[in-house]
Design an enzyme around this catalytic site. Structure first.
Site, short mmCIF file in Angstrom:
data_model
loop_
_atom_site.label_atom_id
_atom_site.label_comp_id
_atom_site.label_asym_id
_atom_site.label_seq_id
_atom_site.Cartn_x
_atom_site.Cartn_y
_atom_site.Cartn_z
N ASP A 116 0.63 -1.34 0.07
CA ASP A 116 -0.10 0.09 -0.01
C ASP A 116 0.91 1.33 0.01
O ASP A 116 1.79 1.43 1.02
CB ASP A 116 -0.93 0.03 1.13
CG ASP A 116 -1.86 -1.19 1.16
OD1 ASP A 116 -2.97 -1.07 0.35
OD2 ASP A 116 -1.49 -2.15 1.83
N THR A 117 0.62 2.05 -0.90
CA THR A 117 1.11 3.60 -1.12
C THR A 117 0.32 4.30 -2.04
O THR A 117 -0.46 3.88 -2.64
CB THR A 117 2.74 3.42 -1.22
OG1 THR A 117 3.32 4.79 -1.41
CG2 THR A 117 2.92 3.06 -2.68
N VAL A 118 0.65 5.63 -2.34
CA VAL A 118 -0.06 6.32 -3.32
C VAL A 118 1.11 7.11 -3.79
O VAL A 118 2.23 7.27 -3.37
CB VAL A 118 -0.69 7.44 -2.86
CG1 VAL A 118 -1.98 6.92 -1.92
CG2 VAL A 118 -0.13 8.53 -1.83
#
Length: 525
Positions: A347-349
């Site tokens: 998970d990351t952006v």
């Protein structure tokens, strides 16, 4: 060109500015900043901070950031390390004495000091035109007013909301339930934090009441974090690393990020006729998986805090890649290296922006696992990253947990340069997958001639912890062929990463792409 009778999307084209990221509200906020006269950096910060409200499972102001920046007057690339450090009082020996063999990822011991806000303030000062207050205004508005939960965020919330604990549940759960798609999520405590940072700068976050809120929450759970740890959290400029694949130069952030591993992986793949393979067949997936096993094994031996990383030149060496390539058997899968003790995540952006002057920004921003540590500060609801899970407790290892050290980081922004000219800022989210994702996107473009959107849409596979994860975009026949080569094949529960890219075409216009594995968009004007 895609078949317009089949589902899909075309690349987005514009002549002035463009943003590509994983949520449309963030992309629109970035574009509004560009139209108001802001630089690509002003816009990237605006979109990134807003993503912490739109996708709080993936990022937030309790996390870290990395950036690559190309300014309009040069094809040089600047790198910025906005990752925080372990508390000054922490040691691996202390955790080993507590009986741990790895850093417990959903525990206060995994919380490192959040570096993103300091990073955004520094980047705004150096590369912005409008100032940090203008960049934070969209996130302040939406944190107060609320954002309807998007489908991918709702999917992640349902699966991972159980990791939230204590004040984390108060601020990020809808009563006792995860927020569902379409429900309105507000973060009014974070809005107040951002208002103060907009007025007072980075010290509003790292000193005074906001820092006290974070430190008190962490100390109540047994953490050794101090006000001095927060006050001393300062990011720094650094020099990128790069390598050639065919006619394109891949530029990556240096350690403590894992960008060098994308270069190593591509250097291994050079020794095989990737372009002569079926782009979505078993042969390519097999060779890529074997190369990834070798490249990631090297990562786990050497990538660490910049002051502790050993043998970076060895990782980037063509000779190293040539020797590793000889270990690959085209007809048989090799055993997977030992499982990591360091934690990895999915998970990351990521956000990329190119402005009318052709400043290009490649920025990635994360709290590590979904909802980070699950720990949020009591008053302001700042969700704390568990990036300390990226350390090992192995005595003497370059990446051993230690005071004031930065852990091995999975998040990596990328950028390409062709014939000396900046061509494409891009990134592939997905934690552990990211170097493999960078290599996959570039080989899709360079070996198979896919446009940026096709390159992101294409199915993916990834060898991880003894399993070859193969997305549903591959056929059952390919999965069987891979199993026959000795791989343990699984279809992953969720997609492999998500990606964004903007190509600066030689004729001057922009070509944007946004991965359908996320809720995002590429938009321009």
């Amino acid at each position: 060109m895609r078949d317009f009778q089949l589902p899909g999307r075309s690349p987005v084209m514009s002549s002035n500015g463009m943003c590509a990221t994983s949520h449309p509200l963030a992309a629109q906020a970035a574009l509004d900043i560009l139209k108001a006269g802001g630089s690509a950096m002003d816009a990237a910060i605006a979109g990134a901070v807003l993503l912490g409200i739109c996708e709080p499972q993936s990022t937030g102001i309790g996390g870290d950031c990395f950036a690559l920046v190309s300014t309009p007057d040069s094809n040089e690339v600047h790198a910025f390390n906005g990752s925080g450090r372990a508390p000054a009082a922490t040691t691996a020996a202390r955790l080993r004495d507590m009986g741990h063999t790895a850093v417990p990822v959903f525990d206060v011991e995994a919380v490192t000091i959040p570096g993103a806000i300091d990073g955004f303030c520094q980047l705004s000062e150096k590369f912005g035109k409008l100032g940090i207050a203008d960049s934070l205004a969209p996130a302040i508005h939406y944190a107060d007013a609320g954002v309807p939960v998007a489908p991918r965020a709702g999917f992640d919330w349902d699966i991972n909301g159980r990791t939230l604990q204590g004040h984390g549940r108060t601020h990020f759960m809808n009563g006792d339930k995860a927020y569902a798609t379409g429900q309105l999520f507000k973060a009014q405590g974070q809005a107040e934090v951002l208002r103060r940072v907009a007025k007072q700068g980075r010290d509003a976050f790292y000193t005074g009441e906001i820092a006290e809120d974070m430190v008190a929450t962490l100390n109540a759970l047994g953490g050794v974090h101090t006000m001095e740890d927060f006050a001393n959290c300062v990011g720094n400029e650094t020099s990128p690393v790069s390598g050639m694949y065919k006619d394109v130069e891949l530029i990556e952030h240096p350690p403590n990020g894992q960008g060098a591993i994308a270069i190593l992986l591509l250097n291994i793949l050079k020794h095989f006729d990737i372009a002569g393979m079926d782009p979505f067949g078993a042969e390519r997936a097999h060779i890529e998986a074997e190369a990834a096993k070798l490249a990631y094994d090297a990562r786990d031996r050497f990538i660490a805090d910049p002051n502790a990383t050993s043998r970076l030149d060895h990782l980037l060496s063509e000779d190293t890649a040539a020797k590793l390539a000889t270990l690959i058997n085209p007809t048989k899968a090799m055993a997977h290296p030992a499982k990591l003790t360091e934690a990895v995540h999915k998970d990351t952006v990521y956000i990329t922006v190119v402005d009318k002057d052709r400043m290009a920004v490649s920025l990635i921003y994360s709290i590590f696992h979904a909802f980070g540590s699950g720990i949020a500060s009591e008053k302001f609801g700042i969700l704390m990253q568990n990036r300390g899970g990226g350390f090992t407790l192995q005595d003497g290892h370059p990446n051993e947990l230690g005071p004031n050290k930065r852990p091995m980081h999975t998040i990596i922004p990328g950028m390409t340069r062709r014939n000396g000219r900046i061509e494409m800022p891009f990134g592939v989210m997905g934690g552990h997958y990211q170097p493999n994702g960078h290599a996959r996107v570039l080989t899709n473009i360079e070996d198979f001639g896919l446009d940026p959107q096709e390159a992101l849409d294409a199915p993916r596979s990834f060898a991880e912890d003894g399993v070859l994860k193969v997305e549903r975009g591959y056929s059952d026949a390919v999965r069987q062929e891979l199993a026959d080569l000795g791989h343990t094949v699984e279809i992953p529960v969720g997609p492999l990463g998500g990606a964004q890219a903007i190509r600066i075409h030689p004729d001057g216009y922009l070509v944007g792409a946004s991965d359908p594995r996320k809720d995002g968009a590429a938009i321009g004007y």
